[in-house]
Scaffold this motif. Structure first.
Motif, PDB file in Angstrom:
ATOM      1  N   ALA A 456       0.601  -1.133  -0.043  1.00 46.71           N
ATOM      2  CA  ALA A 456      -0.004   0.059   0.066  1.00 46.71           C
ATOM      3  C   ALA A 456       0.853   1.341  -0.124  1.00 46.71           C
ATOM      4  CB  ALA A 456      -0.832  -0.277   1.199  1.00 46.71           C
ATOM      5  N   VAL A 457       2.029   1.128   0.381  1.00 44.64           N
ATOM      6  CA  VAL A 457       2.961   2.347   0.447  1.00 44.64           C
ATOM      7  C   VAL A 457       3.890   2.443  -0.662  1.00 44.64           C
ATOM      8  CG1 VAL A 457       2.669   2.765   3.039  1.00 44.64           C
ATOM      9  CG2 VAL A 457       4.626   1.274   2.262  1.00 44.64           C
ATOM     10  N   GLY A 458       3.685   1.550  -1.829  1.00 46.09           N
ATOM     11  CA  GLY A 458       4.619   1.719  -2.908  1.00 46.09           C
ATOM     12  C   GLY A 458       5.686   0.667  -2.753  1.00 46.09           C
ATOM     13  N   VAL A 459       5.718  -0.327  -1.951  1.00 44.45           N
ATOM     14  CA  VAL A 459       6.779  -1.453  -2.058  1.00 44.45           C
ATOM     15  C   VAL A 459       6.303  -2.372  -2.783  1.00 44.45           C
ATOM     16  CG1 VAL A 459       8.275  -2.859  -0.719  1.00 44.45           C
ATOM     17  CG2 VAL A 459       7.767  -0.736   0.293  1.00 44.45           C
ATOM     18  N   VAL A 460       7.073  -2.807  -4.022  1.00 44.18           N
ATOM     19  CA  VAL A 460       6.487  -3.748  -5.006  1.00 44.18           C
ATOM     20  C   VAL A 460       7.328  -5.162  -4.416  1.00 44.18           C
ATOM     21  CG1 VAL A 460       6.389  -2.200  -7.059  1.00 44.18           C
ATOM     22  CG2 VAL A 460       8.617  -3.021  -6.396  1.00 44.18           C
TER      23      VAL A 460
END
Length: 757
Positions: A456-460
C-alpha cells in the motif's frame, strides 16, 4: 569462427581462486598472471594439438594398444611411459603413420622425436619400444584414415599445431595481458589452446561428435572476485559482444565470492542471447594437486561446446544452474552454489542430462544485444528486530535510486506507522523499493496483513528472486531511464527467467499468436495426447475435453476422441509418448508449410513441458531419433526434402524437443517465411547446424534464393560462420566465371553479411 564439425569457445579469465598461487608458504593465495593459461597448455587433457597423448588414443582398445607399444617401454610386468627428460616431443599421428607406411618400420625403432632410426641400442639405459609385427597388423587400418580420425586433425602435413588463427577482440586492449591476447590473432605463442579429448568430445560419443577448441583471453589485472564491480561486468558483456560472431559459446572464469552477482548481472546485460554463456571457477586452485578446477573447466567446456543453452549459466560441482537463480551457500564445500527456487538446467554425471523444458530461450525475432550501463545507486536493506526508523530514513536518502528490502518470511515487515510513512515518502519521490524474503527458499506473496501494508505504500514484491539477482536487475533497469512506475512493474515480471511467473510456465510464456484459436486445453497428459494425435482443424477435441459427457448413470465420461488416449498407463508413460511423437509432427507441419497445424503442435508441446512428471532425471529427454522419412512418419514433400537438409538428425540429447528434427532448417531451405517466424517465436535457435550438410538456417535460405526468409533470420540474430562465408564467396565466384552475363546471387548473400572483393 568454428566449422560444422567443431565448436569454438572463448574463455574470459577475469581472476579468482581457480588461477591463484601462494606467494610463499606463509602467505595466502592470490591470482598470478599466466598461471592458469600455462597450466592448461601444459596438461594434455586440456591441450593436445598433435593428438599424441594417451587421451587422444583411448577411444578404443586397438588405438590404445598402438599408442602403448609406440610410446612406452617394457618394465617389470607393466609398460612404463617415456620419461619427459628423454624427450622434447612425442611422435605425432602423422609421424606414426609414416612409420607404418615404411616397409621396414617393424624392424626399426621410433625415436623420441618421431624419426625412424635403424635398429640399435640407445645411449640411455632403457631401450625404445620396437613396432612389433602384431602391432603392424592393426596399425595399417588404424592409420589408413589417420588424418580424419586424428582428434586434432594434425595428421596432414604442414597442419598448424594450434589449428587456424582465431581473432579475439578486447574492449580494453591496453589493459589486456600482452602474453595472451594483445595481438589480433591467437597462435602458438599466445593462448590458442585446444580441447583434444576423443572420449569427451560428446557426452556419449557417436557420429555427431564435435571437436571443441577454445581460446583464453586473460584480463590484466586479474581480480579477486571480492573486487568485482559494475565496470568489470560491463567489460565482460562488451567482450562477449565483440566476439559474439566469432565464437559459438563463452565461458567466464571467475572467483566464487561474487560469482552469483556476476552471473545475474550478465544475464541482464546480455539481451536476446542465442549462445551459451557459462560462469565457473573453483574452490581449490589449479596450483593445488587436489582441486575441483579441472572438473569445473572440463564440464563447462563440454556443455558450452556440445549444447546450445542460450542463457547465462553457472556451472559448479557437476551442475549447471540458471545463473540469476544462484547464491553461494558454502565457503568450504566443493558444491559451493545452490539454486533454491529452481531446479538445475543440467546435471553432469555418467550421462549429461539437460532439462530442456526449463531452458530459457529468446522468443522474439530480435538479434543479440549487449547493454553497457548499470546504475550504481542501489543498495540492500535487511530488516532486523529493533531497526530504528531514523536509520531507515537516513538509508533511503538521495542519491539512492533503488533498494532491495530483505523482509521477514513471506514479505513481512514491522507495521509501525512511522516506518511505513518513511517507505511511502521514499516511494513518492521516485525511489524504487523491491521486497524479497530473507529466507533461502520461498517468495514474497503478501498473504499477511503486514505484507499488504508494504504494498500500500509503494513497495513492490520481488517474487522469489535471489538478493544477488534482485540487485543486478534493479541496477540494470534504473540505467535505462524508465519511469519509476515502469521499473516497479518490470521488477515483478520475469525478463530472463529470474523469477517464477505467477501466470504459469513455458506454455504461458508463448507469444499470443502461438495460442490456437480454439479454447485452450488443460495440461492433462492424456487429454493432450488425444489432441496431439488429431488434426485440430477437423475436430473439436478441446471443446469436448472442456465439457465432459454424462453417462446414463450420471458419471462423467470423456468423449470418444479423448477416451482413445486413455489406455491403462501412467501419466508418465503417456507424457513420454506425447513428447516422442511431437517432434515428428512439428517437422511434418513445418515441411508442408502448414502454419495452423504447426501452431497447434507448438502449443501442445508448451503445455506438456509444464507437466510436473517430466523431470531432469527421467527418460523424456532421450526419445527415439528415427527420421520421419525413414520410418514413414513423413511423406510427399516432407520426404522429398532429404536432399536439402540430410537424412540424419542431431544428437537427441543435445537439443530441445522442438528442434530435434530441425524443422527450422527445412523451413528455411524451402523459404516458408511464416513457418520460420513461428519457429523462432517458439525458441528455435538460429545458430544450430544442420546435421548432415553442416549448414545454418541462414545459409540454407540464401543457398536456395529465399531473400525474405534470409532477412527474417538476420533480424533474429543469425550470421554465417567462417566456412559458410568462404563457401558463399566461392559459389558466387564460380558462377561469375561460368556465365558473367547472368545475374549472380551476390545480392542475397550480401543480405547474410557476405562481402565480396
Amino acid at each position: 569462427m568454428s566449422t560444422s564439425d567443431e565448436a569454438l569457445v572463448l574463455c574470459l579469465y577475469a581472476g579468482g581462486t581457480i588461477g591463484m598461487v601462494r606467494k610463499d608458504a606463509s602467505s595466502g593465495f592470490a591470482p598470478y598472471p599466466s598461471f592458469l593459461t600455462e597450466t592448461l597448455r601444459s596438461q594434455s587433457r586440456f591441450h593436445d594439438p598433435h593428438g599424441d597423448s594417451i587421451f587422444s588414443w583411448s577411444d578404443s582398445v586397438d588405438r590404445y594398444k598402438a599408442w602403448s607399444e609406440a610410446y612406452t617401454r617394457p618394465g617389470s610386468g607393466a609398460s612404463t611411459p617415456l620419461h619427459a627428460k628423454d624427450s622434447t616431443a612425442l611422435p605425432s599421428e602423422s609421424t606414426f603413420a609414416k612409420a607404418v607406411a615404411d616397409k621396414s618400420a617393424n624392424n626399426s625403432l621410433l625415436d623420441v622425436n618421431g624419426a625412424v632410426q635403424p635398429s640399435k641400442k640407445r645411449k640411455s639405459d632403457h631401450d625404445a619400444t620396437p613396432l612389433t609385427p602384431s602391432t603392424q597388423t592393426h596399425l595399417d587400418h588404424l592409420f589408413a584414415d589417420s588424418a580424419s580420425r586424428s582428434p586434432s586433425g594434425a595428421a596432414s602435413a604442414g597442419a598448424p599445431p594450434f589449428g587456424h588463427p582465431v581473432l579475439v577482440r578486447s574492449s580494453a586492449p591496453k589493459g589486456t595481458s600482452t602474453h595472451h591476447a594483445l595481438s589480433s590473432s591467437l597462435s602458438a605463442d599466445g593462448a590458442h589452446l585446444e580441447l583434444q579429448l576423443p572420449t569427451l568430445i560428446t557426452p556419449r560419443g557417436g557420429a555427431h561428435a564435435k571437436r571443441v577448441r577454445y581460446a583464453v583471453l586473460e584480463y590484466d589485472p586479474l581480480l579477486d572476485s571480492s573486487e568485482m564491480d559494475i565496470p568489470d561486468w560491463i567489460r565482460l558483456a562488451s567482450d562477449i559482444s565483440l566476439n559474439y560472431q566469432n565464437f559459438d559459446a563463452f565461458i567466464v572464469l571467475h572467483g566464487t565470492d561474487t560469482m552469483a552477482y556476476t552471473a545475474s548481472a550478465l544475464s541482464m546485460l546480455l539481451e536476446n542471447l542465442g549462445k551459451s554463456v557459462i560462469v565457473t571457477g573453483a574452490q581449490v586452485p589449479l596450483s593445488e594437486l587436489r582441486n575441483d578446477a579441472i572438473e569445473n573447466v572440463l564440464g563447462a567446456l563440454m556443455l558450452a561446446g556440445s549444447y546450445i543453452i542460450p542463457e547465462v549459466g553457472l556451472y559448479f560441482a557437476s551442475t549447471l544452474y540458471r545463473g540469476n537463480r544462484t547464491s553461494k551457500v558454502s565457503n568450504n564445500a566443493l558444491a559451493a552454489f545452490d539454486s533454491p527456487n529452481m531446479a538445475p538446467l543440467a546435471r553432469v554425471g555418467i550421462n549429461i542430462e539437460v532439462a530442456w523444458n526449463l531452458v530459457e530461450r529468446s522468443r522474439s525475432v530480435k538479434s543479440f544485444r549487449a547493454h553497457d550501463r548499470m546504475s550504481p545507486n542501489v543498495a540492500v536493506l535487511r530488516l532486523f528486530p529493533g531497526l530504528p526508523t531514523s536509520t531507515v530514513k537516513s538509508f533511503l536518502s538521495p542519491p539512492l535510486e533503488g533498494v532491495i528490502l530483505e523482509s521477514y518470511g513471506a514479505g513481512n515487515a514491522p507495521s509501525r506507522p512511522d516506518l511505513l510513512e518513511v517507505f511511502k515518502q521514499a516511494s513518492d519521490r521516485g525511489l524504487v523499493i523491491v521486497n524479497i524474503t530473507q529466507c533461502v527458499q520461498g517468495e514474497v506473496s503478501a498473504i499477511y496483513a503486514v505484507g499488504k501494508k508494504l504494498e500500500a505504500v509503494g513497495v513492490v514484491a520481488g517474487g522469489d528472486m535471489t538478493p544477488e539477482c534482485a540487485l543486478a536487475k534493479l541496477s540494470y533497469l534504473l540505467a535505462k531511464g524508465l519511469e519509476p512506475a515502469e521499473i516497479r512493474e518490470l521488477m515483478g515480471r520475469p525478463l530472463r527467467g529470474e523469477l517464477t511467473s505467477s501466470r504459469g510456465g513455458a506454455a504461458q510464456a508463448l507469444p499470443h499468436e502461438l495460442t490456437p484459436a480454439a479454447k485452450p486445453i488443460k495440461a492433462d497428459v492424456r487429454t493432450l495426447l488425444a489432441h496431439i494425435l488429431q488434426n485440430p482443424s477437423k475436430t473439436q477435441v478441446a471443446a469436448s475435453a472442456a465439457s465432459p459427457d454424462k453417462s446414463r448413470s450420471g458419471v462423467e465420461t470423456t468423449s470418444r476422441d479423448v477416451r482413445a488416449a486413455a489406455w491403462d498407463s501412467s501419466e508418465h508413460e503417456v507424457s513420454a509418448a506425447a513428447m516422442a511423437v511431437l517432434p515428428w509432427l512439428i517437422y511434418e507441419a513445418a515441411s508442408k508449410n502448414d502454419v495452423a497445424l504447426l501452431q497447434w503442435h507448438i502449443y501442445a508441446l508448451g503445455q506438456l513441458e509444464t507437466v510436473p512428471t517430466i523431470s531432469i532425471d527421467e527418460e523424456h529427454f532421450h526419445p527415439s531419433t528415427l527420421h520421419p522419412a525413414a520410418s514413414g512418419g513423413a511423406s510427399g514433400e516432407a520426404a522429398a526434402t532429404s536432399h536439402i537438409v540430410g537424412e540424419s538428425v542431431a544428437n537427441p540429447e543435445a537439443t530441445t524437443p522442438i528442434e530435434k528434427l530441425q524443422p527450422l532448417h527445412v523451413a528455411s531451405a524451402k523459404g516458408f517465411t511464416g513457418v520460420v517466424e513461428l519457429l523462432l517465436q517458439a525458441g528455435c535457435s538460429v545458430h544450430a547446424r544442420e546435421t548432415t550438410s553442416g549448414h545454418s538456417p541462414l545459409f540454407l535460405a540464401c543457398q536456395h534464393g529465399h531473400a525474405a526468409t534470409a532477412k527474417l533470420l538476420r533480424d533474429a540474430g543469425a550470421h554465417l560462420k567462417e566456412d559458410e562465408l568462404a563457401l558463399a564467396r566461392f559459389t558466387v565466384s564460380q558462377q561469375r566465371q561460368r556465365d558473367p552475363s547472368t545475374p549472380d546471387t551476390a545480392a542475397i548473400w550480401q543480405l547474410a553479411g557476405v562481402t565480396f572483393a
